[in-house]
Design an enzyme around this catalytic site. Structure first.
Site, PDB file in Angstrom:
ATOM      1  CB  THR A  58      26.666  11.855  22.690  1.00  9.84           C
ATOM      2  OG1 THR A  58      26.758  12.853  21.682  1.00  9.84           O
ATOM      3  CG2 THR A  58      25.230  11.697  23.134  1.00  9.84           C
ATOM      4  CG  ASP A  59      30.870  14.737  20.664  1.00  7.60           C
ATOM      5  OD1 ASP A  59      29.918  14.071  20.213  1.00  7.60           O
ATOM      6  OD2 ASP A  59      31.217  15.821  20.178  1.00  7.60           O
TER       7      ASP A  59
ATOM      8  CB  THR B 100      22.946  17.363  22.157  1.00  4.71           C
ATOM      9  OG1 THR B 100      24.037  17.870  21.412  1.00  4.71           O
ATOM     10  CG2 THR B 100      21.725  17.380  21.283  1.00  4.71           C
TER      11      THR B 100
ATOM     12  CE  LYS C 215      28.398  10.751  18.982  1.00  3.28           C
ATOM     13  NZ  LYS C 215      28.195  12.165  19.275  1.00  3.28           N
TER      14      LYS C 215
HETATM   15  N1  ASP Z   1      29.397  17.829  21.086  1.00  3.80           N
HETATM   16  C1  ASP Z   1      28.313  17.527  21.962  1.00  3.80           C
HETATM   17  C2  ASP Z   1      28.870  16.997  23.269  1.00  3.80           C
HETATM   18  O1  ASP Z   1      29.415  15.941  23.329  1.00  3.80           O
HETATM   19  C3  ASP Z   1      27.375  16.552  21.376  1.00  3.80           C
HETATM   20  C4  ASP Z   1      26.314  16.101  22.353  1.00  3.80           C
HETATM   21  O2  ASP Z   1      25.929  16.838  23.223  1.00  3.80           O
HETATM   22  O3  ASP Z   1      25.861  15.001  22.288  1.00  3.80           O
HETATM   23  O4  ASP Z   1      28.720  17.612  24.264  1.00  3.80           O
END
Ligand code: ASP
Length: 439
Positions: free
Chosen positions: A170-171, A94, A249
């Protein structure tokens, strides 16, 4: 009225920002495609989508015309004398995404150069170089990518970077942070993992602040090693620099989702003033000889213990010749001991260990440590050779085990799992450190 007629009547189109009066509410958002012809779908500023029955709309005001979603122009950035050099390595997620107004979804669409053009404040802090290592959402990360990242980081260190920023989804950012801290032994520079909970083209995006705080932290301190830099609270005021192996997270969507477990942030960075407050006085600095160890053993699993567990869940790892397994046990480190009257789980775990698999125990409580001998059932597991991993987070234990199995003799692995190699084990957790306090 059908959607197309409604859009024509009000001279609005997908991508436009509009204000709708519905009942007593005023809704402001971007028009995105809806599931049915009788609904208007809006992407609200909060980032969430909502659908409104056209019949219930009392009035419509167009606020601004839709922007086209494409690559922004990338400016050529001039090098400034006297500023440190920071390399941005980009992996996707993201932080580098924009909303695709055709689908209403989030697409990974920027290269790292684009990020610099989007966040010009960065240029006052350092000279940046940027490389696109991959462009994937972090749920698609795997050990081969970790290897690629380690090699890319090593290259930037050899080129003389003062530090590295890694843009990451982030995941699974916590897994990558832990993996990199094992793979980069005696890392001589800061490697800061940065993500965003809201995509970069939204007013509420956290991308800019996380990136800028990471850059300021690199430019101003002598920290060396891997860390995570994300919002400390939901305000745009402070970022936390968090320990790579002890951070998770903890919220699906809040901007301050990343929290240290059984540990505290290393430092806090004030976004506006740039002031850095080290909460850990003995933070890691440059030491020893740097060595990149990018290999991870693929045949390692992570299994969450749960009521009504089946023998086949354990046997899967033996049948598929796994070399390591981390069990995310319950409480102090339990897993189901008896599954059926004559076939017990202990036997299945014993057979798995006999087959050559290193089986490690962590706790799904996350806070606190597992203990190898407090209960009879736990003692049974310890006796057959399950390795109790103190307060290691299950995810950290998983990447640590995969890394140890790829780089050390099998006979050394169990012992090393219990040793604190990169700040992943906290031997001095006090009962008072829970619930975690806000600094
Ligand atoms: N699902 C996405 C990922 O972890 C969410 C994000 O980018 O934060 O890549």
């Amino acid at each position: 009225m059908k959607k197309s007629a409604f859009l024509n009547k009000h001279k609005i189109a997908e991508g436009d920002i509009i204000e709708l009066s519905v009942g007593n509410d005023l809704l402001i958002g971007t028009i995105v495609p809806s599931k049915s012809d009788s609904l208007i779908a809006l992407k609200l500023n909060s980032g969430y989508n909502t659908e409104i029955d056209i019949k219930k709309i009392k009035s419509v005001k167009k606020k601004s015309k839709g922007k086209t979603v494409g690559k922004p122009k990338t400016a050529k950035v001039e090098e400034k004398k006297g500023l440190p050099s920071i390399s941005i390595l980009h992996t996707g997620g993201t932080i580098a995404s924009r909303v695709n107004y055709k689908t209403g979804g989030v697409i990974a669409a920027f290269s790292a150069d684009d990020l610099l053009t989007m966040f010009p404040e960065l240029e006052e802090i350092a000279n940046f170089e940027s490389t696109l290592v991959s462009n994937i959402m972090s749920e698609d990360m795997n050990f081969a990518y970790y290897g690629k990242l380690v090699n890319a980081i090593e290259k930037e260190i050899k080129k003389g970077a003062k530090g590295i920023i890694l843009g990451h989804g982030t995941d699974t950012l916590g897994y990558t942070a832990a993996a990199l801290s094992f793979a980069l032994e005696n890392c001589p520079v800061p490697v800061m993992l940065v993500g965003a909970q809201r995509s970069s083209d939204r007013g509420s995006s956290d991308a800019a602040m996380n990136l800028i705080c990471a850059a300021k932290f690199i430019a101003k301190t002598d920290f060396a090693g891997v860390a995570i830099c994300m919002h400390h609270s939901t305000d745009d005021e402070i970022c936390a620099v968090l320990p790579a192996c002890k951070t998770r997270k903890m919220h699906t969507s809040r901007r301050d989702a990343f929290k240290a477990v059984n540990d505290s942030p290393i430092a806090l960075v004030d976004y506006k003033s740039g002031k850095i407050n080290f909460l850990k006085k003995n933070y890691a600095k440059k030491r020893g000889t740097f060595k990149a160890m990018p290999k991870f053993e693929e045949k390692v699993g992570l299994l969450k213990s749960h009521p009504s567990m089946k023998l086949i869940e354990i046997d899967f790892f033996r049948k598929n010749k796994y070399k390591g397994l981390v069990i995310e046990g319950t409480g102090l480190g339990h897993t189901t001991v008896t599954i059926k009257k004559f076939e017990d789980n202990i036997k299945a775990i014993k057979n798995l260990i006999k087959s050559g698999c290193v089986v490690c125990m962590t706790s799904q409580c996350l806070f606190g440590s597992v203990h190898p001998s407090i209960y009879t059932n736990i003692r049974k597991l310890s006796e057959i050779g399950v390795v109790y991993c103190k307060d290691l987070l299950p995810e950290t234990a998983f990447v640590k085990l995969a890394w140890l199995l790829a780089n050390y003799k099998k006979s050394e692995v169990a012992e090393l799992m219990g040793q604190n190699l990169r700040g992943e084990i906290n031997e001095r957790i006090s009962m008072d450190s829970f619930p975690p306090k806000e600094e």
